[in-house]
Design a protein around this motif. Structure first.
Motif, PDB file in Angstrom:
ATOM      1  N   GLU A   1     -38.508 -52.571  -3.638  1.00 19.90           N
ATOM      2  CA  GLU A   1     -37.317 -52.728  -4.474  1.00 19.90           C
ATOM      3  C   GLU A   1     -37.541 -52.521  -5.963  1.00 19.90           C
ATOM      4  O   GLU A   1     -36.814 -53.115  -6.775  1.00 19.90           O
ATOM      5  CB  GLU A   1     -36.745 -54.129  -4.240  1.00 19.90           C
TER       6      GLU A   1
ATOM      7  N   HIS B   1     -31.177 -54.113   2.193  1.00 14.53           N
ATOM      8  CA  HIS B   1     -32.167 -55.124   1.788  1.00 14.53           C
ATOM      9  C   HIS B   1     -32.717 -54.812   0.389  1.00 14.53           C
ATOM     10  O   HIS B   1     -32.707 -55.683  -0.489  1.00 14.53           O
ATOM     11  CB  HIS B   1     -33.301 -55.156   2.808  1.00 14.53           C
TER      12      HIS B   1
ATOM     13  N   HIS C   1     -32.040 -56.868  -3.290  1.00 18.27           N
ATOM     14  CA  HIS C   1     -33.108 -57.425  -4.128  1.00 18.27           C
ATOM     15  C   HIS C   1     -32.801 -57.287  -5.620  1.00 18.27           C
ATOM     16  O   HIS C   1     -33.375 -58.010  -6.435  1.00 18.27           O
ATOM     17  CB  HIS C   1     -34.432 -56.700  -3.859  1.00 18.27           C
TER      18      HIS C   1
ATOM     19  N   GLU D   1     -37.529 -63.214  -0.529  1.00 19.15           N
ATOM     20  CA  GLU D   1     -37.511 -62.499   0.755  1.00 19.15           C
ATOM     21  C   GLU D   1     -36.633 -63.188   1.800  1.00 19.15           C
ATOM     22  O   GLU D   1     -35.851 -62.531   2.479  1.00 19.15           O
ATOM     23  CB  GLU D   1     -38.931 -62.272   1.270  1.00 19.15           C
TER      24      GLU D   1
ATOM     25  N   TYR E   1     -40.468 -64.216   5.754  1.00 19.30           N
ATOM     26  CA  TYR E   1     -39.256 -63.387   5.762  1.00 19.30           C
ATOM     27  C   TYR E   1     -38.184 -63.939   6.708  1.00 19.30           C
ATOM     28  O   TYR E   1     -37.092 -64.285   6.289  1.00 19.30           O
ATOM     29  CB  TYR E   1     -39.603 -61.955   6.199  1.00 19.30           C
TER      30      TYR E   1
HETATM   31 ZN    ZN Z   1     -37.682 -57.788   0.613  1.00 15.39          ZN
END
Ligand code: ZN
Ligand code: BAL
Length: 865
Positions: A260, A293, A297, A316, A377
């Motif tokens: 990211e 995703h 971020h 996360e 995660y």
């Molecule tokens: Zn991530």
């Protein structure tokens, strides 16, 4: 190597306000000139200690004076300054081509690329490489124009120019403060797909997708996904993108799924490139999820980042939760929820049961790369989801708003997040915080009593978390436990005088709780853990009848699926433990219930497909104390065979009913292809001639990868003769396409065949196999070790030895990937004593390696303890 402890956190001795970097790119000798404005943080006279690894120091200039009284070793550069404010310029040289770890700056497939999370920036320059040092960056890149027409870094392009020697340069400026792990640089010759997005406040954002030459047509789905993600974050969280440009680059050599970096995401091409012919529906799905995703971020990770790496789940867990919600909104919520839960049950529960057990906020770390785990995660996302459940969607949103209002631009902790949730809603989360520090899989044991004479029914919940390798004693957690009671007709019992029934949820906070309801005529059926409201195992002695009733009637689709899985699991475990005396009533009950599920195929095809699929070997493994490999594996196949043959007419009808036109990635068609391929995978266990014809027709007529691969997988599972020949055709057609070839390698590696250990070396010596490419390594080694049950767990230990031999090679090339692929070998704890010994023997062999990486040392030493 020494472990770092969370409790040892200290603020940085120095802060950096501005970073200016100049890169002169060269394949073997890239020169990096880094100039930083430092200020002393607090009253102290300690020297400046910078992190640096695998780089050559050329010179150090302090406030315009060349200095030599510094100290440098293989990990640090120490500058003995007493000044409070100063400018330090450090020049270093690095060798991107030699860098096979794919951390820091590396050169692969003709392009330069970086990966700095978690601690890769120190392989580029000497720096305070920690997430709580935030600075603004200016980056100038010089490189040969013909070979590297695109020179990219974070933020906005502010200047560029041309030199007489064929080189050109571009200068980038990132207006946002960021930690070094979000730095990125890419240089290469790519095809560029452009688009734009108008934000809710009317700003126009340029979207740029950089892909391998010739792959432009495979980028449209990723760009469309990005625009959906940008719109979704505005609608659901009121979060808008903050730069004028958003770039995504797809590369073939990448350790992770994607990264990211601020304004310049770098992606494994697996999560960008797709078209009908070469990508499956699952690939399309995953691209949308991963694009989402990384985009999410930008707020949860980049605008508000982590104070230290122990807080990784802050960004996360939260961002996985956000991508899960996004995916659920884009397609079937229940199907998505089932996928999330399968990851927890197959992999996270296994991690809890292993020597690598850790809380979502670890306490001790040797190599941070080892903690990008399913626990941090996916269990992390479950913990966020539980807060969402406890606070409600509106309360959760208030908490998020307060979190950003308080911490935008800062590096913070998981505690800060929970405090914002609590302060925004007034809901007490003090006990809830234990989820961050306590590891392990809690078990909720449910029992009940019914008194026919008074009509009173009492449900009792007990919670207990077994000890884990890292933590012996456990406390009671705050568990939101959703449930309902079904009456004999399958109707949910409502009684507003019982708050838990009204809320359809009980908040477990103590070892034991009970709920009573009166005035019932008959004993109800409890339907438990709706929507998997907590990452726990549930134990309740359901009758087969009760499970069937939940399958038919529960108001919670997840619970219906879960009951189907319980019924299958029972049959499989029954057959595994008593192969000669199966419980016929149980099998009849299962076939009867499952037979009824076919009717769902028209109205709720996603749920039907999930309910008609039996539990994976990995899920089944987590339901027993000791895994009897052959017995469990063959029982699973036998139950599947029974379902295939007993319901063969239904499978054929289901197969024939799924008529889909030319390929489109849209929910209805995805559901149909899923049901069709599922049916085919059962049909191959029935009438072989019929199955073979269907399969051949599907393979040769398919206009898309989902159906081609569906046919291949069915042939592989059914061990049909034509499998080898289809694989040859497949390879011929796709040998130029690395992502499709990965699928081919994986199919070979996870195939059940007695000579698999003799075949694996052939795969490794295939001209398209390369140790340097993580995707390829994962397709062969990962598929074999994680999914080839009989091959990997061969009782002569040859599967374990094969993996260990290979890891010893990979150790010196790419330790991060090696430490990922070793996971199945570290999870020896639930196997029989003989296999435990064989697995530990190979771990000990690895431990004996003299040049073992920190990554493997940490995993191997924990596993051998
Ligand atoms: Zn991530
Ligand atoms: N931050 C590493 C890759 C990811 O989780 O997005």
């Amino acid at each position: 190597p020494i472990a770092k402890k969370r409790s040892d956190y200290q603020q940085p001795d120095f802060l950096i306000s501005h970073v200016d970097m100049v890169f002169h790119l060269d394949i073997q000798k890239t020169r990096v000139i880094t100039t930083c404005q430092f200020s002393r943080n607090g009253e102290h006279n300690r020297p400046l200690v910078l992190d640096g690894e695998s780089i050559t120091l050329i010179k150090v200039v302090l406030n315009d004076n060349l200095i030599s009284d510094y100290d440098v070793n293989s990990e640090q550069l120490t500058i003995p300054t007493t000044e409070d404010e100063f400018t330090l310029c450090v020049e270093t040289v690095i060798n991107p081509e030699a860098n096979k770890t794919l951390e820091g700056l590396y050169f692969s497939a003709g392009a330069y690329c970086t990966q700095c999370e978690a601690e890769g920036f120190r392989k580029i320059t000497y720096f305070l490489d920690r997430p709580d040092v935030l600075a603004k960056y200016d980056v100038t890149i010089y490189a040969d124009k013909a070979r590297y027409p695109h020179l990219l870094s974070n933020g906005n392009q502010i200047d560029k120019g041309q030199l007489d020697d064929g080189r050109h340069w571009v200068k980038w400026q990132d207006p946002f403060n960021k930690p070094s792990y979000l730095f990125a640089l890419v240089a290469g010759d790519f095809d560029l797909l452009t688009d734009n997005f108008m934000t809710q406040s009317g700003r126009n954002v340029a979207l740029e997708l950089y892909v391998d030459k010739g792959a432009l047509d495979k980028g449209h789905h990723a760009i469309a996904s990005l625009k959906k993600a940008m719109a979704w974050d505005e609608q659901v969280f009121g979060l808008e993108y903050d730069l004028d440009i958003y770039m995504v680059v797809a590369v073939d050599f990448f350790n992770m799924g994607a990264m990211e970096n601020k304004g310049l995401n770098v992606f494994n091409s697996k999560f960008v490139l797709a078209d009908a012919e070469s990508a499956t529906d699952d690939d399309f799905f995953n691209i949308e999820a991963v694009i989402g995703h990384e985009y999410f971020h930008n707020w949860t990770g980049n605008r508000v980042t982590c104070r230290d790496w122990f807080q990784l789940s802050l960004k996360e867990g939260l961002t996985v939760f956000r991508d899960q919600q996004f995916s659920a909104d884009m397609s079937s919520p229940v199907f998505n929820r089932i996928k999330n839960v399968q990851i927890i049950r197959e992999h996270q529960f296994a991690e809890d049961a292993s020597a690598m057990a850790h809380p979502i906020r670890p306490e001790e770390v040797i190599e941070m790369n080892n903690f990008y785990t399913v626990t941090v995660y996916d269990k992390g996302a479950e913990v966020i989801r539980m807060m969402h459940t406890l606070l409600g969607a509106d309360g959760f949103r208030k908490g998020m708003d307060l979190y950003f209002a308080r911490f935008d631009g800062q590096a913070v902790t998981c505690d800060d997040f929970v405090q914002a949730m609590q302060d925004a809603t007034g809901i007490d989360l003090s006990q809830f915080r234990l989820w961050y520090s306590q590891s392990g899989t809690p078990k909720v044991t449910v029992s009940d009593e019914f008194d026919l004479s008074t009509g009173r029914y009492t449900l009792t919940f007990g919670q207990m978390t077994p000890p884990t390798a890292d933590q012996k004693t456990k406390q009671a957690l705050h568990i939101p436990f959703r449930f309902e009671l079904l009456d004999e007709q399958g109707v949910a019992i409502s009684d507003d005088s019982v708050p838990e029934l009204k809320a359809k949820m009980i908040e477990l906070t103590q070892d034991v709780h009970s709920v009573s309801v009166s005035g019932l005529n008959a004993k109800p059926t409890p339907s438990l853990l709706h929507n998997f409201s907590a990452p726990v195992k549930v134990d309740y002695a359901y009758t087969h009848q009760q499970l069937s009733s939940i399958i038919l009637y529960s108001g919670d689709e997840f619970a219906r699926w879960d009951a189907s899985q319980s019924l299958y699991s029972r049959c499989i475990h029954n057959l595994a433990t008593a192969p000669d005396s199966p419980d016929n009533a149980l099998f009849d009950s299962m076939l009867d219930s499952i037979g009824g599920v076919f009717a769902l195929a028209d109205t709720n095809p996603a749920l039907a497909a999930a309910m008609l699929s039996i539990p994976s070997f990995e899920t089944l493994s987590q339901q027993v104390d000791e895994i009897q490999v052959e017995a469990l594996y063959h029982a699973q196949r036998s139950v599947r065979h029974l379902i295939a043959t007993a319901l063969s007419d239904k499978w054929l009808t289901l197969y024939n009913n799924q008529v889909v036109g030319a390929y489109q990635y849209k929910a209805d068609d995805v559901d149909k292809r899923r049901l069709r391929n599922l049916s085919l995978s059962y049909l191959v266990q029935g009438d072989a001639t019929q199955a073979s014809e269907l399969l051949h027709a599907q393979f040769s007529q398919a206009d898309n990868m989902t159906d081609s691969l569906g046919a291949l997988k069915a042939a592989q599972y059914g061990k049909l003769e034509q499998f080898d020949q289809l694989m040859v055709q497949f390879e011929e057609r796709w040998r130029h396409d690395p992502l499709v070839l990965d699928k081919w390698f994986a199919l070979h590696a996870n195939m059940e065949r007695s000579d698999i250990l003799a075949r694996l070396p052939l795969l490794l010596s295939h001209e398209k196999f390369s140790l340097d490419n993580p995707n390829r390594v994962r397709s062969v080694l990962g598929s074999f070790a994680f999914y080839n049950v009989l091959g990997f767990h061969a009782i002569d230990g040859s599967g374990y030895k094969f993996l260990a031999d290979y890891l010893l090679k990979l150790n010196s090339v790419n330790p991060q990937v090696a430490a990922r692929v070793i996971t199945p070998l570290t999870q020896w704890q639930k196997f029989d004593p003989k296999r435990q010994e064989l697995m530990r023997y190979q771990l000990a062999r690895i431990a004996d390696c003299k040049e073992l990486s920190k990554d493997l040392i940490e995993k191997v030493s924990k596993s051998l303890n």
